[in-house]
Each structure stands twice: as structure tokens, then as C-alpha cells.
Design a protein around this motif. Structure first.
Motif, PDB file in Angstrom:
ATOM      1  N   ALA A 263      36.335  35.925  21.519  1.00 41.00           N
ATOM      2  CA  ALA A 263      36.722  34.516  21.537  1.00 41.00           C
ATOM      3  C   ALA A 263      38.168  34.355  21.079  1.00 41.00           C
ATOM      4  O   ALA A 263      38.927  33.567  21.644  1.00 41.00           O
ATOM      5  CB  ALA A 263      35.784  33.717  20.630  1.00 41.00           C
ATOM      6  N   GLU A 264      38.574  35.121  20.070  1.00 43.54           N
ATOM      7  CA  GLU A 264      39.940  34.986  19.557  1.00 43.54           C
ATOM      8  C   GLU A 264      40.975  35.396  20.590  1.00 43.54           C
ATOM      9  O   GLU A 264      42.026  34.774  20.700  1.00 43.54           O
ATOM     10  CB  GLU A 264      40.135  35.821  18.288  1.00 43.54           C
ATOM     11  CG  GLU A 264      41.517  35.604  17.675  1.00 43.54           C
ATOM     12  CD  GLU A 264      41.731  36.385  16.390  1.00 43.54           C
ATOM     13  OE1 GLU A 264      42.868  36.361  15.892  1.00 43.54           O
ATOM     14  OE2 GLU A 264      40.789  37.006  15.890  1.00 43.54           O
ATOM     15  N   GLN A 265      40.686  36.425  21.381  1.00 43.36           N
ATOM     16  CA  GLN A 265      41.624  36.845  22.428  1.00 43.36           C
ATOM     17  C   GLN A 265      41.856  35.718  23.434  1.00 43.36           C
ATOM     18  O   GLN A 265      42.985  35.448  23.844  1.00 43.36           O
ATOM     19  CB  GLN A 265      41.077  38.075  23.171  1.00 43.36           C
ATOM     20  CG  GLN A 265      41.269  39.392  22.445  1.00 43.36           C
ATOM     21  CD  GLN A 265      40.678  40.532  23.254  1.00 43.36           C
ATOM     22  OE1 GLN A 265      39.465  40.670  23.378  1.00 43.36           O
ATOM     23  NE2 GLN A 265      41.553  41.352  23.822  1.00 43.36           N
TER      24      GLN A 265
ATOM     25  N   ASN B 203      59.576  27.602  10.564  1.00 46.38           N
ATOM     26  CA  ASN B 203      58.671  28.511  11.255  1.00 46.38           C
ATOM     27  C   ASN B 203      57.458  28.863  10.401  1.00 46.38           C
ATOM     28  O   ASN B 203      56.373  29.097  10.925  1.00 46.38           O
ATOM     29  CB  ASN B 203      59.410  29.787  11.670  1.00 46.38           C
ATOM     30  CG  ASN B 203      60.265  29.577  12.909  1.00 46.38           C
ATOM     31  OD1 ASN B 203      59.911  28.792  13.774  1.00 46.38           O
ATOM     32  ND2 ASN B 203      61.378  30.269  12.987  1.00 46.38           N
ATOM     33  N   ASP B 204      57.639  28.898   9.072  1.00 45.46           N
ATOM     34  CA  ASP B 204      56.501  29.119   8.182  1.00 45.46           C
ATOM     35  C   ASP B 204      55.510  27.964   8.284  1.00 45.46           C
ATOM     36  O   ASP B 204      54.290  28.166   8.290  1.00 45.46           O
ATOM     37  CB  ASP B 204      56.982  29.268   6.734  1.00 45.46           C
ATOM     38  CG  ASP B 204      57.637  30.623   6.468  1.00 45.46           C
ATOM     39  OD1 ASP B 204      57.489  31.522   7.315  1.00 45.46           O
ATOM     40  OD2 ASP B 204      58.315  30.767   5.430  1.00 45.46           O
ATOM     41  N   GLU B 205      56.033  26.742   8.381  1.00 40.43           N
ATOM     42  CA  GLU B 205      55.182  25.560   8.535  1.00 40.43           C
ATOM     43  C   GLU B 205      54.448  25.619   9.873  1.00 40.43           C
ATOM     44  O   GLU B 205      53.260  25.288   9.965  1.00 40.43           O
ATOM     45  CB  GLU B 205      56.024  24.286   8.447  1.00 40.43           C
ATOM     46  CG  GLU B 205      56.648  24.040   7.079  1.00 40.43           C
ATOM     47  CD  GLU B 205      57.581  22.849   7.078  1.00 40.43           C
ATOM     48  OE1 GLU B 205      57.547  22.054   8.046  1.00 40.43           O
ATOM     49  OE2 GLU B 205      58.357  22.696   6.118  1.00 40.43           O
ATOM     50  N   PHE B 206      55.170  26.043  10.909  1.00 37.93           N
ATOM     51  CA  PHE B 206      54.566  26.140  12.235  1.00 37.93           C
ATOM     52  C   PHE B 206      53.471  27.213  12.250  1.00 37.93           C
ATOM     53  O   PHE B 206      52.403  27.006  12.828  1.00 37.93           O
ATOM     54  CB  PHE B 206      55.643  26.479  13.263  1.00 37.93           C
ATOM     55  CG  PHE B 206      55.115  26.632  14.660  1.00 37.93           C
ATOM     56  CD1 PHE B 206      54.843  25.520  15.439  1.00 37.93           C
ATOM     57  CD2 PHE B 206      54.870  27.893  15.192  1.00 37.93           C
ATOM     58  CE1 PHE B 206      54.344  25.653  16.732  1.00 37.93           C
ATOM     59  CE2 PHE B 206      54.373  28.032  16.474  1.00 37.93           C
ATOM     60  CZ  PHE B 206      54.111  26.909  17.251  1.00 37.93           C
ATOM     61  N   LEU B 207      53.744  28.360  11.601  1.00 40.67           N
ATOM     62  CA  LEU B 207      52.768  29.445  11.557  1.00 40.67           C
ATOM     63  C   LEU B 207      51.482  28.997  10.859  1.00 40.67           C
ATOM     64  O   LEU B 207      50.379  29.395  11.261  1.00 40.67           O
ATOM     65  CB  LEU B 207      53.365  30.655  10.847  1.00 40.67           C
ATOM     66  CG  LEU B 207      52.488  31.904  10.786  1.00 40.67           C
ATOM     67  CD1 LEU B 207      52.132  32.384  12.191  1.00 40.67           C
ATOM     68  CD2 LEU B 207      53.194  33.020  10.006  1.00 40.67           C
ATOM     69  N   LYS B 208      51.616  28.174   9.840  1.00 41.26           N
ATOM     70  CA  LYS B 208      50.439  27.652   9.137  1.00 41.26           C
ATOM     71  C   LYS B 208      49.584  26.814  10.091  1.00 41.26           C
ATOM     72  O   LYS B 208      48.360  26.983  10.161  1.00 41.26           O
ATOM     73  CB  LYS B 208      50.875  26.809   7.936  1.00 41.26           C
ATOM     74  CG  LYS B 208      49.717  26.224   7.146  1.00 41.26           C
ATOM     75  CD  LYS B 208      50.221  25.413   5.967  1.00 41.26           C
ATOM     76  CE  LYS B 208      49.068  24.792   5.188  1.00 41.26           C
ATOM     77  NZ  LYS B 208      49.555  23.967   4.047  1.00 41.26           N
TER      78      LYS B 208
ATOM     79  N   ILE C  99      44.892  26.333  13.941  1.00 39.94           N
ATOM     80  CA  ILE C  99      44.365  25.967  15.257  1.00 39.94           C
ATOM     81  C   ILE C  99      43.653  27.152  15.890  1.00 39.94           C
ATOM     82  O   ILE C  99      42.632  26.990  16.569  1.00 39.94           O
ATOM     83  CB  ILE C  99      45.489  25.420  16.173  1.00 39.94           C
ATOM     84  CG1 ILE C  99      44.909  24.431  17.190  1.00 39.94           C
ATOM     85  CG2 ILE C  99      46.226  26.512  16.909  1.00 39.94           C
ATOM     86  CD1 ILE C  99      44.578  23.093  16.654  1.00 39.94           C
ATOM     87  N   ILE C 100      44.153  28.374  15.644  1.00 39.18           N
ATOM     88  CA  ILE C 100      43.479  29.575  16.175  1.00 39.18           C
ATOM     89  C   ILE C 100      42.092  29.704  15.549  1.00 39.18           C
ATOM     90  O   ILE C 100      41.098  29.947  16.241  1.00 39.18           O
ATOM     91  CB  ILE C 100      44.315  30.841  15.905  1.00 39.18           C
ATOM     92  CG1 ILE C 100      45.625  30.827  16.702  1.00 39.18           C
ATOM     93  CG2 ILE C 100      43.499  32.096  16.238  1.00 39.18           C
ATOM     94  CD1 ILE C 100      45.450  30.849  18.203  1.00 39.18           C
ATOM     95  N   ASN C 101      42.026  29.529  14.239  1.00 40.05           N
ATOM     96  CA  ASN C 101      40.734  29.613  13.546  1.00 40.05           C
ATOM     97  C   ASN C 101      39.768  28.533  14.018  1.00 40.05           C
ATOM     98  O   ASN C 101      38.576  28.797  14.268  1.00 40.05           O
ATOM     99  CB  ASN C 101      40.939  29.495  12.033  1.00 40.05           C
ATOM    100  CG  ASN C 101      41.639  30.695  11.435  1.00 40.05           C
ATOM    101  OD1 ASN C 101      41.624  31.780  12.011  1.00 40.05           O
ATOM    102  ND2 ASN C 101      42.264  30.512  10.283  1.00 40.05           N
ATOM    103  N   LYS C 102      40.278  27.330  14.150  1.00 34.12           N
ATOM    104  CA  LYS C 102      39.439  26.199  14.565  1.00 34.12           C
ATOM    105  C   LYS C 102      38.905  26.405  15.974  1.00 34.12           C
ATOM    106  O   LYS C 102      37.699  26.253  16.229  1.00 34.12           O
ATOM    107  CB  LYS C 102      40.255  24.907  14.495  1.00 34.12           C
ATOM    108  CG  LYS C 102      39.499  23.669  14.971  1.00 34.12           C
ATOM    109  CD  LYS C 102      40.413  22.453  14.977  1.00 34.12           C
ATOM    110  CE  LYS C 102      39.692  21.237  15.555  1.00 34.12           C
ATOM    111  NZ  LYS C 102      40.592  20.068  15.669  1.00 34.12           N
TER     112      LYS C 102
END
Length: 250
Positions: free
Chosen positions: A53-55, A202-207, A212-215
Motif C-alpha cells: 500500500a505504501e508503494q 522543506n522540514d515543514e513540508f517533509l512533516k 499524508i503518506i501515513n494517513k
């Protein structure tokens, strides 16, 4: 024509680069899994033997980010170009449909359509731009029939060795930034300030990206994986392509 003060450009970038980063994050915050699932070819994932699913989720989100960032940053660069031109030639954001920038130089009125890169459109989109140029010329000449109007398609990056396209000129990369500023070195000078607070942003964006990936991975697992955790390809294909939507979609 006034000489460009690079400090004005640096200040503009520092004051406004946050807008680009804020829109990047906002585009993720408003994203939904069903929306991105319908945009992507599910057969491609099967053909590439994607098994988790993550892929799938990363593929969907990364494709969205790549496309969206190009648009967002292209719009931001357009604003920078108009600002720079206003400082040198007194140019302004045009109110004519299809025209981004208007300015005068040496008795000529330039109307400019600004794009991010050189390979921005197909033949019908280019025809539409040419039509917009012709309409803009007619509009401007209603008040002054003697205006010498030159149409330009400006591209913020790239290279083009054939600028004269007949109905318009196409300037890319160094040619474009020189054209709007009178400074042949500007295309290099603007690169450094674009990194202003880049790491922090970019750190804020990565967070936001990680969240969103986890969700989406959790949502995908619940909706499109069987009890053993394997991807239910039939269910995924039906969601993406079936003529009749499921009860959940109605």
C-alpha cells in the motif's frame, strides 16, 4: 530604462518565497486519497509488480507533488519577473486575457506570455497563445493605431536557439531574464536567494508529506487490501474505472 538594483530582487525573494512553500504544504493538506487514486493508471502498478500500500501511495502523492510544484513555482516566478521588469522598464501585470506582462522599451510595446519552461504546451495551446496575442494587439491599437507591438513568449528556464517564431518571439532562460531586465547575468544572480530559509521550509513540508503518506497508507489498507494485507486489485480497478460507482462513492 533604469539599472536593476539586485538588492531589490533579493528583498523581493526573501519577502515572497514563503508563498511558494505555503502553497506546497497547502496542496498536501487539501489532498484526498480517492482524488489521487482516480488520476493514476492502476494497471501500471500491477504491471510494475507493486505489492504494498505504501508503494502505491508514495507513487500517487509524488506524482501529484511533481506536477503541482511545477505549476506553483511557475506562477511564483511569473510574479518575480513582473516585479523585476517593473523596476527596470515600469512594466505591469497585464489586464488583457492571455497576457501576463506589458512594458515599453525604445518606442516598442511588448506583450509577454510567461511560462515556466520551453516545452509547456501542445499545438492547440500554442495556437491559443497566438490567438491571444492577435486579440491583445487589436485591443491595444484601438487607442493608438500606430503602436509597434511585439509579442513574446517568455520561458523562465531552458534554451531556445530559434527565437523568431513569426507571430511572436520565444525567449528562454538567460535570454528571457536579460530581455525583461537588461541584465545578461540575472539568470544566475537569482538562484542563490531562492534558497532563503529553504531548509526550514522543506522540514515543514517533509512533516506534512510524512503525515499524508501515513494517513493514505492506512486508508488504502482499509479500503483496498484483503484481510491478509494483500492488495485487492479487482476492488481497486473497480473503484478507478467501473462505470457504476460503489455505494461508498455515491
Amino acid at each position: 530604462m533604469k539599472k536593476l538594483n539586485l538588492k531589490d530582487v533579493l528583498q523581493y525573494v526573501e519577502d515572497n518565497i514563503r508563498i511558494f512553500h505555503e502553497k506546497r504544504i497547502s496542496s498536501l493538506d487539501t489532498l484526498s486519497l480517492p482524488k489521487v487514486l482516480r488520476r493514476k493508471n492502476p494497471y501500471l502498478f500491477k504491471a510494475k509488480q507493486v505489492l504494498t500500500a505504501e508503494q502505491i501511495v508514495r507513487g500517487l502523492v509524488d506524482a501529484h507533488i511533481s506536477s503541482n510544484e511545477e505549476t506553483i513555482f511557475g506562477d511564483w516566478l511569473e510574479g518575480l519577473a513582473i516585479f523585476i521588469n517593473s523596476k527596470v522598464y515600469g512594466g505591469k501585470k497585464s489586464g488583457i486575457v492571455g497576457i501576463d506582462l506589458e512594458f515599453e522599451n525604445e518606442g516598442k510595446r511588448y506583450i509577454v506570455n510567461i511560462k515556466s519552461g520551453p516545452n509547456w504546451g501542445n499545438s492547440s495551446q500554442i495556437s491559443k497563445m497566438i490567438s491571444d496575442f492577435k486579440t491583445a494587439k487589436k485591443t491595444l491599437r484601438t487607442s493608438n493605431s500606430r503602436l509597434n507591438i511585439i509579442a513574446v513568449n517568455g520561458c523562465c528556464y531552458g534554451r531556445n536557439n530559434n527565437p523568431d517564431r513569426g507571430d511572436y518571439f520565444k525567449y528562454c532562460g538567460q535570454q528571457f531574464w536579460d530581455f525583461i531586465s537588461g541584465d545578461p547575468h540575472l539568470f544566475i544572480d537569482i538562484i542563490e536567494p531562492l534558497g532563503h530559509k529553504a531548509k526550514q521550509k522543506n522540514d515543514e513540508f517533509l512533516k506534512s508529506y510524512s503525515q499524508i503518506i501515513n494517513k493514505f497508507t492506512t486508508e488504502f489498507g482499509n479500503d483496498f487490501c484483503d484481510k491478509k494485507g494483500a492488495i485487492d486489485w479487482e476492488k481497486l480497478i473497480k473503484f478507478n474505472s467501473a462505470t457504476t460507482p460503489s455505494k461508498k462513492e455515491k
